[in-house]
Write a protein that holds these residues in place. Structure first.
Motif, mmCIF file in Angstrom:
data_model
loop_
_atom_site.group_PDB
_atom_site.id
_atom_site.type_symbol
_atom_site.label_atom_id
_atom_site.label_comp_id
_atom_site.label_asym_id
_atom_site.label_seq_id
_atom_site.Cartn_x
_atom_site.Cartn_y
_atom_site.Cartn_z
ATOM 1 N N ASP A 156 45.911 65.073 69.694
ATOM 2 C CA ASP A 156 45.975 65.038 68.316
ATOM 3 C C ASP A 156 47.046 64.637 68.153
ATOM 4 O OD1 ASP A 156 43.622 65.091 67.567
ATOM 5 O OD2 ASP A 156 43.730 67.748 67.499
ATOM 6 N N PHE A 157 48.274 64.770 68.129
ATOM 7 C CA PHE A 157 50.138 64.503 68.306
ATOM 8 C C PHE A 157 50.080 63.419 68.429
ATOM 9 C CE2 PHE A 157 54.150 64.144 70.145
ATOM 10 C CZ PHE A 157 54.997 64.765 68.902
ATOM 11 N N VAL A 158 49.506 62.878 69.890
ATOM 12 C CA VAL A 158 50.341 61.224 70.051
ATOM 13 C C VAL A 158 49.313 60.139 69.054
ATOM 14 C CG1 VAL A 158 49.410 59.234 71.566
ATOM 15 C CG2 VAL A 158 50.447 61.896 72.271
ATOM 16 N N ILE A 159 47.640 60.602 68.725
ATOM 17 C CA ILE A 159 47.440 59.442 67.876
ATOM 18 C C ILE A 159 48.291 60.093 66.620
ATOM 19 C CG2 ILE A 159 45.019 59.365 66.251
ATOM 20 C CD1 ILE A 159 43.554 60.563 68.865
ATOM 21 N N ARG A 160 48.139 60.781 65.659
ATOM 22 C CA ARG A 160 49.368 61.026 64.461
ATOM 23 C C ARG A 160 50.472 60.025 64.154
ATOM 24 N NH1 ARG A 160 48.306 66.992 64.815
ATOM 25 N NH2 ARG A 160 50.155 66.626 64.384
ATOM 26 N N THR A 161 51.079 60.456 65.645
ATOM 27 C CA THR A 161 52.322 60.015 65.893
ATOM 28 C C THR A 161 52.511 58.443 65.879
ATOM 29 O OG1 THR A 161 53.572 62.019 67.349
ATOM 30 C CG2 THR A 161 55.317 59.176 67.023
#
Length: 251
Positions: A156-161
């Motif tokens: 989720d962190f990677v996709i949001r970034t």
């Protein structure tokens, strides 16, 4: 076309989109290990950098019995959505285009041609900055504490970034298009430039999931450069319009 014919066309195009995404999801299931290695690479780079500087050894983990299966399905579906994007984008365009005027169609095609490289470029910048951003954030972990990060949380962190960077890189393009249609004059962009730059940095600080100054600057600085380019294009466009008006008045 009648309303019923429009609904039938929409249904057929949605079915094609769903079929393409399902086929892409099957491909994602097959190439799951490669996709996972690509997503884990920034984390592994940050771990390697931390190991050279401290004793921190963060690891990615699952916390539930079914998390591994759920995560694999999620990665496969994401892979399918990305791989099938040419199909569902074309179907969307094919459904909308007949209702547009020729001039509107031209601007839409120009937007699509430029928006894709900008969006991909923004996502690439995000992927490139992720190792350093993760290193900074994980580096705040106390030495006597172990940092266990769940894979769903990390994804989720990677996709949001990456999505934030991709969308942010499209904002200057929207500014240019608004200038092209006469909504935003170049003089207004120049007048409010300091405030716009301030808003860009505030947006970068709020929008980046990590919140660290390094990632914020790596988002804000390219956005500022793109804004300056957009302002130059807007000024050239306004001069072109002024020449055309002067020529018409002279005739």
């Amino acid at each position: 076309m009648t309303l019923r014919e429009h609904i039938v066309e929409l249904r057929n195009r949605l079915l094609k989109c769903v079929l393409a995404i399902l086929l892409g999801t099957v491909g994602g299931w097959i190439f799951y290990n490669d996709a996972l290695a690509f997503l884990k690479a920034p984390f592994e780079d940050s771990v390697a950098a931390l190991a050279a500087e401290s004793n921190l050894k963060p690891i990615l983990t699952f916390t539930g019995v079914g998390d591994a299966l759920t995560f694999k399905i999620k990665i496969s579906a994401l892979f399918g959505l990305i791989v099938a994007s040419p199909v569902w984008l074309y179907q969307l365009w094919a459904f909308i285009a007949p209702g547009l005027h020729r001039n509107e169609r031209r601007w839409a095609m120009l937007f699509s041609a430029i928006a894709t490289p900008l969006f991909v470029g923004g996502m690439w910048v995000a992927y490139w900055t992720l190792p350093k951003g993760l290193e900074i954030l994980i580096g705040f972990t106390p030495l006597d504490i172990q940092n266990l990060i769940t894979l769903p949380q990390y994804l989720d962190f990677v996709i949001r970034t990456m999505l934030v960077f991709g969308v942010a890189f499209l904002i200057p393009l929207v500014v240019v298009l608004l200038n092209m249609v006469g909504v935003v004059p170049a003089s207004a962009l120049g007048k409010f430039r300091p405030y716009i730059i301030l808003v860009i940095f505030v947006f970068a600080a709020v929008a980046t999931p990590s919140g660290d100054p390094f990632t914020m600057c790596l988002l804000a600085i390219p956005m500022c450069l793109l804004f300056f380019i957009a302002e130059v294009i807007a000024r050239l466009n306004d001069r072109r319009k002024k020449r055309q008006v002067d020529e018409l008045l002279a005739d």
